[in-house]
Design a protein around this motif. Structure first.
Motif, PDB file in Angstrom:
ATOM      1  N   UNK A   1      35.401  34.294  -6.586  1.00 14.79           N
ATOM      2  CA  UNK A   1      36.625  33.486  -6.386  1.00 14.79           C
ATOM      3  C   UNK A   1      37.778  34.541  -6.707  1.00 14.79           C
ATOM      4  N   UNK A   2      37.539  35.540  -7.822  1.00 11.44           N
ATOM      5  CA  UNK A   2      38.773  36.545  -8.167  1.00 11.44           C
ATOM      6  C   UNK A   2      38.834  37.723  -7.159  1.00 11.44           C
ATOM      7  N   UNK A   3      37.567  37.789  -6.589  1.00 14.06           N
ATOM      8  CA  UNK A   3      37.479  38.919  -5.606  1.00 14.06           C
ATOM      9  C   UNK A   3      38.033  38.328  -4.328  1.00 14.06           C
ATOM     10  N   UNK A   4      38.096  37.202  -3.796  1.00 15.14           N
ATOM     11  CA  UNK A   4      38.593  36.593  -2.664  1.00 15.14           C
ATOM     12  C   UNK A   4      40.075  36.678  -3.008  1.00 15.14           C
ATOM     13  N   UNK A   5      40.581  36.306  -3.960  1.00 15.18           N
ATOM     14  CA  UNK A   5      41.985  36.106  -4.311  1.00 15.18           C
ATOM     15  C   UNK A   5      42.740  37.466  -4.121  1.00 15.18           C
ATOM     16  N   UNK A   6      42.067  38.662  -4.363  1.00 13.09           N
ATOM     17  CA  UNK A   6      42.535  40.029  -4.148  1.00 13.09           C
ATOM     18  C   UNK A   6      42.408  40.294  -2.450  1.00 13.09           C
ATOM     19  N   UNK A   7      42.147  39.385  -1.620  1.00 17.13           N
ATOM     20  CA  UNK A   7      42.561  39.507  -0.274  1.00 17.13           C
ATOM     21  C   UNK A   7      43.752  39.004   0.053  1.00 17.13           C
ATOM     22  N   UNK A   8      44.222  38.058  -0.715  1.00 21.03           N
ATOM     23  CA  UNK A   8      45.667  37.566  -0.418  1.00 21.03           C
ATOM     24  C   UNK A   8      46.518  37.728  -1.483  1.00 21.03           C
ATOM     25  N   UNK A   9      46.238  38.289  -2.607  1.00 14.64           N
ATOM     26  CA  UNK A   9      47.109  38.419  -3.694  1.00 14.64           C
ATOM     27  C   UNK A   9      46.855  39.818  -4.388  1.00 14.64           C
ATOM     28  N   UNK A  10      46.867  39.723  -5.747  1.00 11.28           N
ATOM     29  CA  UNK A  10      46.759  41.142  -6.618  1.00 11.28           C
ATOM     30  C   UNK A  10      45.175  41.544  -6.498  1.00 11.28           C
ATOM     31  N   UNK A  11      44.810  42.764  -5.950  1.00 11.28           N
ATOM     32  CA  UNK A  11      43.262  43.003  -5.816  1.00 11.28           C
ATOM     33  C   UNK A  11      43.134  43.833  -7.131  1.00 11.28           C
ATOM     34  N   UNK A  12      41.583  43.289  -7.382  1.00  8.56           N
ATOM     35  CA  UNK A  12      41.179  44.234  -8.653  1.00  8.56           C
ATOM     36  C   UNK A  12      41.013  43.121  -9.858  1.00  8.56           C
ATOM     37  N   UNK A  13      41.422  41.938  -9.828  1.00 13.04           N
ATOM     38  CA  UNK A  13      41.175  41.082 -10.909  1.00 13.04           C
ATOM     39  C   UNK A  13      39.633  40.932 -11.370  1.00 13.04           C
ATOM     40  N   UNK A  14      38.861  40.856 -10.282  1.00 13.87           N
ATOM     41  CA  UNK A  14      37.568  40.682 -10.597  1.00 13.87           C
ATOM     42  C   UNK A  14      37.009  41.887 -11.151  1.00 13.87           C
ATOM     43  N   UNK A  15      37.393  43.181 -11.209  1.00  7.66           N
ATOM     44  CA  UNK A  15      37.104  44.385 -11.546  1.00  7.66           C
ATOM     45  C   UNK A  15      37.342  44.417 -13.282  1.00  7.66           C
ATOM     46  N   UNK A  16      38.617  43.926 -13.568  1.00 10.30           N
ATOM     47  CA  UNK A  16      39.094  43.884 -14.976  1.00 10.30           C
ATOM     48  C   UNK A  16      38.102  42.819 -15.537  1.00 10.30           C
TER      49      UNK A  16
END
Length: 117
Positions: free
Chosen positions: A51-66
């Motif tokens: 979900x966090x990765x997919x958010x990166x497609x429309x919003x801030x990218x990289x949340x899942x990496x953090x």
């Protein structure tokens, strides 16, 4: 505590379940309970990472990496818009592998923290 207690973890995959059973094979019931308590707090759910990765497609990218403790890659994804979305798409495809690698490391750290490994 039986080996099925690991099945209560959200989003647990068969490979992870087998690996956890092998890791805790010689543990007593109390040691397994302690390990599960610590590991459950450190473990990441694969669906949350997706979900966090997919958010990166429309919003801030990289949340899942953090979330996966890849701070350097997270910063790189923020500044390059997920490596022009290519890195984010690749991570969305490989989210299970990314999460499994993190969880494996978290399990070993949990066992070491408890002095069980």
């Amino acid at each position: 505590m039986n080996d099925l207690s690991f099945a209560i973890l959200p989003g647990v995959q068969h490979e992870e379940l087998l690996w956890l059973q092998e890791l805790t094979r010689g543990y007593t019931a109390e040691q397994k309970h302690q390990f599960l308590s610590v590991y459950q707090g450190r473990r990441k759910d694969p669906q949350t990472i997706l979900i966090c990765c997919l958010i990166g497609l429309i919003g801030p990218a990289g949340i899942h990496r953090f979330l996966l403790n890849s701070i350097g890659m997270g910063v790189l994804y923020i500044f390059t818009i997920g490596l022009c979305w290519i890195g984010t798409i690749v991570d969305a495809i490989n989210y299970n592998k990314l999460t499994w690698e993190y969880n494996k490391k978290a399990a070993l750290e949990s066992a070491a923290l408890l002095g069980l490994q």
